[in-house]
Enzyme design. Structure first.
Site, PDB file in Angstrom:
ATOM      1  N   THR A  96       0.868  -1.182   0.000  1.00  0.00           N
ATOM      2  CA  THR A  96       0.000   0.000   0.000  1.00  0.00           C
ATOM      3  C   THR A  96       0.901   1.227   0.000  1.00  0.00           C
ATOM      4  O   THR A  96       1.617   1.476   0.984  1.00  0.00           O
ATOM      5  CB  THR A  96      -0.892   0.031   1.264  1.00  0.00           C
ATOM      6  OG1 THR A  96      -1.655  -1.174   1.300  1.00  0.00           O
ATOM      7  CG2 THR A  96      -1.825   1.220   1.245  1.00  0.00           C
ATOM      8  N   LYS A 171      -7.572   1.408  -2.670  1.00  0.00           N
ATOM      9  CA  LYS A 171      -7.097   0.960  -1.353  1.00  0.00           C
ATOM     10  C   LYS A 171      -7.068   2.132  -0.357  1.00  0.00           C
ATOM     11  O   LYS A 171      -7.447   1.997   0.811  1.00  0.00           O
ATOM     12  CB  LYS A 171      -5.696   0.337  -1.527  1.00  0.00           C
ATOM     13  CG  LYS A 171      -4.959   0.032  -0.250  1.00  0.00           C
ATOM     14  CD  LYS A 171      -5.592  -1.082   0.540  1.00  0.00           C
ATOM     15  CE  LYS A 171      -4.910  -1.256   1.886  1.00  0.00           C
ATOM     16  NZ  LYS A 171      -5.550  -2.231   2.740  1.00  0.00           N
TER      17      LYS A 171
HETATM   18  P1  NAD Z   1       5.742  -5.820   7.270  1.00  0.00           P
HETATM   19  O1  NAD Z   1       6.540  -4.670   7.751  1.00  0.00           O
HETATM   20  O2  NAD Z   1       5.352  -6.896   8.210  1.00  0.00           O
HETATM   21  O3  NAD Z   1       6.497  -6.507   6.021  1.00  0.00           O
HETATM   22  C1  NAD Z   1       7.248  -5.825   5.066  1.00  0.00           C
HETATM   23  C2  NAD Z   1       8.541  -6.607   4.854  1.00  0.00           C
HETATM   24  O4  NAD Z   1       9.307  -5.969   3.833  1.00  0.00           O
HETATM   25  C3  NAD Z   1       9.422  -6.657   6.105  1.00  0.00           C
HETATM   26  O5  NAD Z   1       9.679  -8.004   6.449  1.00  0.00           O
HETATM   27  C4  NAD Z   1      10.692  -5.909   5.684  1.00  0.00           C
HETATM   28  O6  NAD Z   1      11.862  -6.425   6.270  1.00  0.00           O
HETATM   29  C5  NAD Z   1      10.667  -6.116   4.181  1.00  0.00           C
HETATM   30  N1  NAD Z   1      11.482  -5.162   3.419  1.00  0.00           N
HETATM   31  C6  NAD Z   1      11.583  -3.825   3.552  1.00  0.00           C
HETATM   32  N2  NAD Z   1      12.426  -3.318   2.624  1.00  0.00           N
HETATM   33  C7  NAD Z   1      12.840  -4.365   1.880  1.00  0.00           C
HETATM   34  C8  NAD Z   1      13.710  -4.503   0.760  1.00  0.00           C
HETATM   35  N3  NAD Z   1      14.311  -3.444   0.197  1.00  0.00           N
HETATM   36  N4  NAD Z   1      13.933  -5.735   0.258  1.00  0.00           N
HETATM   37  C9  NAD Z   1      13.330  -6.824   0.811  1.00  0.00           C
HETATM   38  N5  NAD Z   1      12.500  -6.763   1.859  1.00  0.00           N
HETATM   39  C10 NAD Z   1      12.258  -5.553   2.395  1.00  0.00           C
HETATM   40  O7  NAD Z   1       4.446  -5.178   6.586  1.00  0.00           O
HETATM   41  P2  NAD Z   1       3.085  -5.943   6.237  1.00  0.00           P
HETATM   42  O8  NAD Z   1       2.146  -5.831   7.370  1.00  0.00           O
HETATM   43  O9  NAD Z   1       3.397  -7.257   5.634  1.00  0.00           O
HETATM   44  O10 NAD Z   1       2.515  -4.946   5.111  1.00  0.00           O
HETATM   45  C11 NAD Z   1       3.108  -4.894   3.827  1.00  0.00           C
HETATM   46  C12 NAD Z   1       2.253  -3.923   2.990  1.00  0.00           C
HETATM   47  O11 NAD Z   1       0.905  -4.413   2.934  1.00  0.00           O
HETATM   48  C13 NAD Z   1       2.189  -2.516   3.591  1.00  0.00           C
HETATM   49  O12 NAD Z   1       2.236  -1.576   2.552  1.00  0.00           O
HETATM   50  C14 NAD Z   1       0.842  -2.510   4.308  1.00  0.00           C
HETATM   51  O13 NAD Z   1       0.289  -1.220   4.394  1.00  0.00           O
HETATM   52  C15 NAD Z   1       0.006  -3.433   3.429  1.00  0.00           C
HETATM   53  N6  NAD Z   1      -1.073  -4.141   4.124  1.00  0.00           N
HETATM   54  C16 NAD Z   1      -0.871  -4.691   5.355  1.00  0.00           C
HETATM   55  C17 NAD Z   1      -1.945  -5.352   5.972  1.00  0.00           C
HETATM   56  C18 NAD Z   1      -1.791  -5.985   7.341  1.00  0.00           C
HETATM   57  O14 NAD Z   1      -2.824  -6.357   7.934  1.00  0.00           O
HETATM   58  N7  NAD Z   1      -0.588  -6.131   7.872  1.00  0.00           N
HETATM   59  C19 NAD Z   1      -3.193  -5.446   5.320  1.00  0.00           C
HETATM   60  C20 NAD Z   1      -3.331  -4.912   4.055  1.00  0.00           C
HETATM   61  C21 NAD Z   1      -2.262  -4.257   3.453  1.00  0.00           C
END
Ligand code: NAD
Length: 298
Positions: A96, A171
């Site tokens: 997002t 979104k």
């Molecule tokens: P998160 O922080 O748990 O996961 C993101 C991952 O990306 C982390 O493990 C981080 O280490 C990794 N990362 C960051 N930079 C990186 C890079 N350059 N190379 C490789 N890995 C890298 O976040 P999440 O909760 O999984 O959310 C991810 C996306 O989905 C966000 O944009 C969030 O807004 C969206 N989202 C989350 C949810 C939820 O319930 N958690 C629901 C819908 C949408």
């Protein structure tokens, strides 16, 4: 069997990647956090050692990263996705992020002859685990259709929203509603308690009446009525307050660019800023109910 590269194995990315593995695809994952990569390997995935190495043989690349700046870092630069992906590969950017970054990534893909969709999701970690998330897709119809069979392995509803960036637009509007409704629901449950109503009664009434919404029926912010909601585990996320704050900022930014007033969105943004500043940022976003009661997170 398709070779898939999955970048970003966090709360959402890990269960999404696991669903692709379950369907029999060969998935190579990469995350900057070693523990995230270990969890993926435990689930049967192959560990990549860098973005460049992870994407180079893939027919499909999926990214699930926190914010626009992480997406730019992963796609651009000499070690980024665009410089190492093979010609003809498909890309689904599922984080997002702000509409401007999404459109920028689309433009770069187009200029390099790559096929990319923006495909943010809703439905949370439980939805990602159960493969029931909703995808909101922006890009060309042809690219949407090419990637659709893979999205169907991770989600239940896949909605084509229009051209580049319009998945992100959908979104952002969805989470603007979610941030506002969670505050409204929390206010009502707090007031109900002061008026002598028990939480189960409030749930029974509101979940069947005109107040009914996702923040009540799927994510009730008080412990008890809905055993799966984060309220029952001291507001362990789930979806962090920091992520909700990020999304409300994206909505505010989009509203400014479009010269469109979102007064309740601005109020929700202020309240989530205060909640995060008072120690709530790593709590689930439904924990705002405690902040509204005047409690401080420790
Ligand atoms: P998160 O922080 O748990 O996961 C993101 C991952 O990306 C982390 O493990 C981080 O280490 C990794 N990362 C960051 N930079 C990186 C890079 N350059 N190379 C490789 N890995 C890298 O976040 P999440 O909760 O999984 O959310 C991810 C996306 O989905 C966000 O944009 C969030 O807004 C969206 N989202 C989350 C949810 C939820 O319930 N958690 C629901 C819908 C949408």
């Amino acid at each position: 069997m398709t070779q898939i590269a999955f970048i970003g194995l966090g709360h959402m990315g890990l269960p999404m990647a696991k669903n692709l593995l379950k369907a029999g695809h060969e998935v190579t994952g990469y995350d900057v956090v070693p523990e995230a990569l270990e969890a993926f390997v435990k689930a049967g995935g192959k560990a990549g050692i860098s973005i460049a190495e992870t994407v180079k043989e893939a027919a499909l690349v999926i990214t699930m990263l926190p914010e626009g700046k992480h997406v730019r870092a992963a796609y651009e630069g000499s070690q980024g996705i665009f410089n190492h992906i093979q010609q003809g590969a498909l890309i689904a950017e599922c984080s997002t992020i702000d509409i401007e970054t999404a459109r920028h990534i689309h433009k770069m893909a187009e200029s390099k002859g790559m096929r990319l969709i923006d495909a943010p999701v809703s439905g949370g970690v439980t939805g990602a685990e159960a493969a029931t998330i909703t995808f909101m897709v922006g890009g060309t119809k042809a690219d949407f259709e090419a990637i659709l069979p893979y999205l169907e392995l991770m989600g239940k509803k896949i909605i084509y929203c229009g051209g580049a960036g319009l998945g992100q637009a959908a979104k952002i509007c969805n989470n603007l509603i979610l941030g506002i409704t969670m505050i409204g629901v929390s206010e009502a449950f707090n007031l109900a308690e002061k008026l002598g109503l028990d939480a189960q009664t409030v749930f029974d009434v509101t979940s069947e009446s005109s107040a009914q919404c996702w923040s009540i029926t799927k994510y009730c912010p008080v412990p008890g009525p809905l055993p799966t909601s984060p309220a029952n585990r001291d507001y362990t996320p789930g979806f962090t307050a920091a992520m909700m704050l990020k999304d409300l900022k994206l909505a505010s930014q989009a509203a400014q660019l479009a010269s469109n007033a979102t007064p309740l969105g601005e109020e929700a943004l202020s309240l989530y800023t205060l909640f995060c500043n008072q120690g709530g940022k790593e709590k689930d976003f439904s924990g705002i109910i405690r902040f509204l009661r005047g409690e401080v997170e420790t």
